[in-house]
Design a protein around this motif. Structure first.
Motif, mmCIF file in Angstrom:
data_model
loop_
_atom_site.group_PDB
_atom_site.id
_atom_site.type_symbol
_atom_site.label_atom_id
_atom_site.label_comp_id
_atom_site.label_asym_id
_atom_site.label_seq_id
_atom_site.Cartn_x
_atom_site.Cartn_y
_atom_site.Cartn_z
ATOM 1 N N TYR A 1 -5.401 7.691 5.602
ATOM 2 C CA TYR A 1 -5.487 9.070 6.075
ATOM 3 C C TYR A 1 -6.822 9.709 5.698
ATOM 4 C CZ TYR A 1 -0.791 10.033 7.888
ATOM 5 O OH TYR A 1 0.344 10.061 8.660
ATOM 6 N N ASP A 2 -7.591 9.080 4.814
ATOM 7 C CA ASP A 2 -8.889 9.650 4.423
ATOM 8 C C ASP A 2 -9.974 9.386 5.472
ATOM 9 O OD1 ASP A 2 -9.698 6.996 4.084
ATOM 10 O OD2 ASP A 2 -9.773 7.092 1.897
ATOM 11 N N ARG A 3 -9.543 8.852 6.639
ATOM 12 C CA ARG A 3 -10.415 8.626 7.801
ATOM 13 C C ARG A 3 -11.275 7.371 7.690
ATOM 14 N NH1 ARG A 3 -12.681 14.787 9.161
ATOM 15 N NH2 ARG A 3 -10.684 15.843 8.899
ATOM 16 N N THR A 4 -11.034 6.578 6.649
ATOM 17 C CA THR A 4 -11.832 5.363 6.484
ATOM 18 C C THR A 4 -10.955 4.120 6.531
ATOM 19 O OG1 THR A 4 -11.651 5.107 4.075
ATOM 20 C CG2 THR A 4 -13.334 6.635 4.908
ATOM 21 N N ALA A 5 -11.618 3.012 6.788
ATOM 22 C CA ALA A 5 -11.041 1.686 6.539
ATOM 23 C C ALA A 5 -11.924 1.041 5.479
ATOM 24 C CB ALA A 5 -11.015 0.858 7.809
ATOM 25 N N ARG A 6 -11.354 0.103 4.727
ATOM 26 C CA ARG A 6 -12.132 -0.550 3.672
ATOM 27 C C ARG A 6 -11.829 -2.038 3.657
ATOM 28 N NH1 ARG A 6 -13.462 3.885 -0.810
ATOM 29 N NH2 ARG A 6 -13.047 5.702 0.481
ATOM 30 N N GLY B 1 -9.770 3.493 -4.466
ATOM 31 C CA GLY B 1 -10.968 3.935 -3.753
ATOM 32 C C GLY B 1 -10.628 4.896 -2.633
ATOM 33 N N HIS B 2 -9.506 4.660 -1.958
ATOM 34 C CA HIS B 2 -9.091 5.610 -0.922
ATOM 35 C C HIS B 2 -8.723 6.942 -1.567
ATOM 36 C CE1 HIS B 2 -9.177 3.202 2.709
ATOM 37 N NE2 HIS B 2 -8.529 2.215 2.118
ATOM 38 N N THR B 3 -8.902 8.018 -0.810
ATOM 39 C CA THR B 3 -8.628 9.351 -1.338
ATOM 40 C C THR B 3 -7.423 10.006 -0.676
ATOM 41 O OG1 THR B 3 -10.212 10.296 0.235
ATOM 42 C CG2 THR B 3 -11.040 9.722 -1.962
ATOM 43 N N SER B 4 -6.675 9.213 0.113
ATOM 44 C CA SER B 4 -5.444 9.719 0.715
ATOM 45 C C SER B 4 -4.508 8.539 0.971
ATOM 46 C CB SER B 4 -5.753 10.479 2.015
ATOM 47 O OG SER B 4 -4.587 11.145 2.471
ATOM 48 N N ILE B 5 -3.400 8.819 1.640
ATOM 49 C CA ILE B 5 -2.371 7.809 1.921
ATOM 50 C C ILE B 5 -2.992 6.579 2.577
ATOM 51 C CG2 ILE B 5 -0.287 7.327 3.270
ATOM 52 C CD1 ILE B 5 0.291 10.376 3.139
ATOM 53 N N VAL B 6 -2.643 5.397 2.078
ATOM 54 C CA VAL B 6 -3.054 4.140 2.710
ATOM 55 C C VAL B 6 -1.930 3.732 3.666
ATOM 56 C CG1 VAL B 6 -3.843 1.776 2.370
ATOM 57 C CG2 VAL B 6 -4.311 3.505 0.618
ATOM 58 N N ASN B 7 -2.252 3.671 4.957
ATOM 59 C CA ASN B 7 -1.247 3.440 5.994
ATOM 60 C C ASN B 7 -0.959 1.975 6.268
ATOM 61 O OD1 ASN B 7 -0.991 6.219 6.892
ATOM 62 N ND2 ASN B 7 -3.080 5.970 7.651
ATOM 63 N N ARG B 8 -2.013 1.172 6.228
ATOM 64 C CA ARG B 8 -1.882 -0.196 6.732
ATOM 65 C C ARG B 8 -2.823 -1.117 5.982
ATOM 66 N NH1 ARG B 8 0.813 -1.437 11.507
ATOM 67 N NH2 ARG B 8 1.840 0.466 10.823
ATOM 68 N N ILE B 9 -2.384 -2.343 5.770
ATOM 69 C CA ILE B 9 -3.249 -3.369 5.186
ATOM 70 C C ILE B 9 -3.175 -4.629 6.038
ATOM 71 C CG2 ILE B 9 -3.322 -2.580 2.795
ATOM 72 C CD1 ILE B 9 -0.940 -4.377 2.181
ATOM 73 N N LEU B 10 -4.217 -5.433 5.918
ATOM 74 C CA LEU B 10 -4.324 -6.680 6.664
ATOM 75 C C LEU B 10 -5.016 -7.679 5.730
ATOM 76 C CD1 LEU B 10 -5.625 -6.862 10.338
ATOM 77 C CD2 LEU B 10 -6.361 -8.511 8.629
ATOM 78 N N VAL B 11 -4.436 -8.856 5.557
ATOM 79 C CA VAL B 11 -4.997 -9.868 4.662
ATOM 80 C C VAL B 11 -5.504 -11.041 5.493
ATOM 81 C CG1 VAL B 11 -4.570 -11.407 2.709
ATOM 82 C CG2 VAL B 11 -3.435 -9.173 2.806
ATOM 83 N N SER B 12 -6.738 -11.435 5.242
ATOM 84 C CA SER B 12 -7.330 -12.575 5.937
ATOM 85 C C SER B 12 -8.138 -13.404 4.942
ATOM 86 C CB SER B 12 -8.235 -12.092 7.073
ATOM 87 O OG SER B 12 -8.868 -13.186 7.710
ATOM 88 N N CYS C 1 0.862 -1.187 0.000
ATOM 89 C CA CYS C 1 0.000 0.000 0.000
ATOM 90 C C CYS C 1 0.893 1.231 0.000
ATOM 91 C CB CYS C 1 -0.965 0.003 1.173
ATOM 92 S SG CYS C 1 -0.217 -0.031 2.812
ATOM 93 N N SER C 2 0.321 2.338 -0.466
ATOM 94 C CA SER C 2 1.176 3.464 -0.824
ATOM 95 C C SER C 2 0.531 4.817 -0.542
ATOM 96 C CB SER C 2 1.520 3.355 -2.312
ATOM 97 O OG SER C 2 2.118 4.522 -2.814
ATOM 98 N N ALA C 3 1.403 5.826 -0.563
ATOM 99 C CA ALA C 3 0.939 7.210 -0.469
ATOM 100 C C ALA C 3 0.246 7.651 -1.747
ATOM 101 C CB ALA C 3 2.118 8.127 -0.168
ATOM 102 N N ASP C 4 0.271 6.812 -2.785
ATOM 103 C CA ASP C 4 -0.465 7.140 -4.017
ATOM 104 C C ASP C 4 -1.943 6.773 -3.917
ATOM 105 O OD1 ASP C 4 -0.648 4.379 -4.377
ATOM 106 O OD2 ASP C 4 0.667 4.304 -6.118
ATOM 107 N N HIS C 5 -2.398 6.390 -2.707
ATOM 108 C CA HIS C 5 -3.798 6.103 -2.378
ATOM 109 C C HIS C 5 -4.243 4.705 -2.809
ATOM 110 C CE1 HIS C 5 -4.634 10.761 -2.866
ATOM 111 N NE2 HIS C 5 -3.586 10.483 -2.089
#
Length: 391
Positions: free
Chosen positions: A115-120, A95-106, A73-77
């Protein structure tokens, strides 16, 4: 204590700092994500770079490695999925509109915080989000996931079959809250209030129904993940709590105050403080009775967890160590200086195992001695002496 400035190998292929390091479940591969906007795949057999993943338009913040697929995941959203064997980009999740900080795969799902205040939540096989989690008032920094099956007793399971299929996403934010979400509906199930600073790290202990959160308010808090009740507050740090590690109900916390503290998770009692760091403690990893730390002072360290004694300092990096991994008694350190360094830790692991074995033998001898002394206590019984074993 041994000091070392010589790594087995220094991998300097990246042209920017390394932000994260992930080990595949089978232990065959390492993945590094970098400020240079690329990820690299390394063999743990010969430490050679086997693939170079290029495509992001900004720096990589985090990466996750499965046996056959890599995720970045990247600062390119965006988030990208890569084929480990070919290096081909298999999917781009937009889909994100700002930096994606963290991902989790399950399993078949991918979760992300931004940083766009959401999780997806995304289907790994599709490139559109299947669920959005909205409600935080600021950046989502950290994620955790658990299933209702992990935390409910058999008797509770019978109460609602619907609960059994429910997964919960936990998010920590710079808005000072932890939120628990129903994955199926995207609805907020609980908001955990108490912290007065950003949530930097989360760790789950689902069998004990507990969640631990570390914050810039200098505290760690324990929560009951079923009821949302705050159970304990750990207050002795003098700086932000950056990272957490839970092993055998002992909680290790790394802080900006340059220390690691060990706590009894059941009581909140602080049992040990590991010092000697000259800057913030940025990452932790427990292995075979040894606590490995990475710090802003560009050094990694190895502490005996039983005694607190510093056993080795690993010198060579020039900037903060962001992440560490351990495999086959090799320590891998990834730094903002752009290098991945590999260190031989066989000797300290061997020494530690020997000490643990000696301690175990001493304990057995002590118990045998006490039993023998007990057997020597005699009791008169009908004119004859009968040995009585004290238990």
């Amino acid at each position: 204590m041994g000091n070392s400035s010589s790594a087995l190998k220094v991998c300097s292929d990246h042209q920017g700092g390394i932000n994260w390091l992930s080990l595949s479940p089978d232990g065959q591969w390492l993945l590094t994500g970098s400020e240079d906007g690329t990820a690299r795949l390394w063999s743990t057999v010969d430490s050679q770079c086997r693939a170079h993943f290029q495509g992001h338009e900004s720096y990589i913040t985090f990466c996750h490695l499965e046996n056959k697929a890599a995720f970045t995941c990247s600062a390119d959203h965006t988030i990208r999925k890569w084929d480990v064997m070919t290096g081909q980009c298999l999917a781009v999740y937009r889909g994100h509109t700002s930096i994606v900080n963290r991902i989790l795969v399950s399993k078949d799902y991918l979760f992300s915080g931004s940083y766009d205040r959401t999780a997806r939540c995304w289907s790994v096989d599709k490139e559109k989000p299947v669920q959005e989690f909205r409600g935080h008032r600021n950046c989502v920094l950290t994620l955790a996931l658990y299933s209702s099956q992990d935390v409910l007793e058999d008797s509770e399971d019978e109460e609602s079959e619907e609960k059994l299929s429910r997964d919960f996403l936990v998010t920590g934010s710079t808005d000072c809250t932890v939120k628990v979400w129903w994955v199926s509906s995207g609805r907020c199930h609980q908001t955990l209030l108490g912290h007065t600073g950003a949530i930097l790290c989360l760790i789950l202990d689902a069998p004990n129904r507990e969640l631990f959160s570390g914050s810039t308010d200098f505290t760690i808090r324990t929560w009951n993940i079923v009821t949302g009740e705050q159970l304990r507050v750990f207050k002795e740090h003098q700086g932000s709590v950056i990272c957490l590690e839970l092993v055998n109900r002992r909680l290790y916390s790394g802080s900006a105050d340059r220390t690691v503290k060990c706590w009894l998770a059941d009581t909140g009692e602080r049992v040990r403080t590991f010092k000697t760091h000259k800057h913030s403690v940025s990452t932790l990893k427990y292995h075979a009775g040894i606590l490995f730390t990475g710090s802003g002072d560009a050094c990694a360290r190895a502490f005996n967890t039983k005694t607190g004694i510093l056993q080795r300092v690993f010198r060579g990096h020039k900037l903060i160590i962001n992440c560490i991994q351990i495999h086959n008694e090799l320590l891998y350190t990834a730094s903002h200086d752009g290098t991945l360094r590999i260190w031989d830790i066989r000797q300290i692991c061997k020494r530690n195992k020997r000490r643990l074995k000696e301690r175990s033998i001493q304990g057995r001898h002590s118990r045998l001695f006490n039993n023998k002394v007990g057997c020597m206590v005699h009791q008169e019984n009908g004119g004859e002496q009968e040995a009585v074993e004290l238990v």
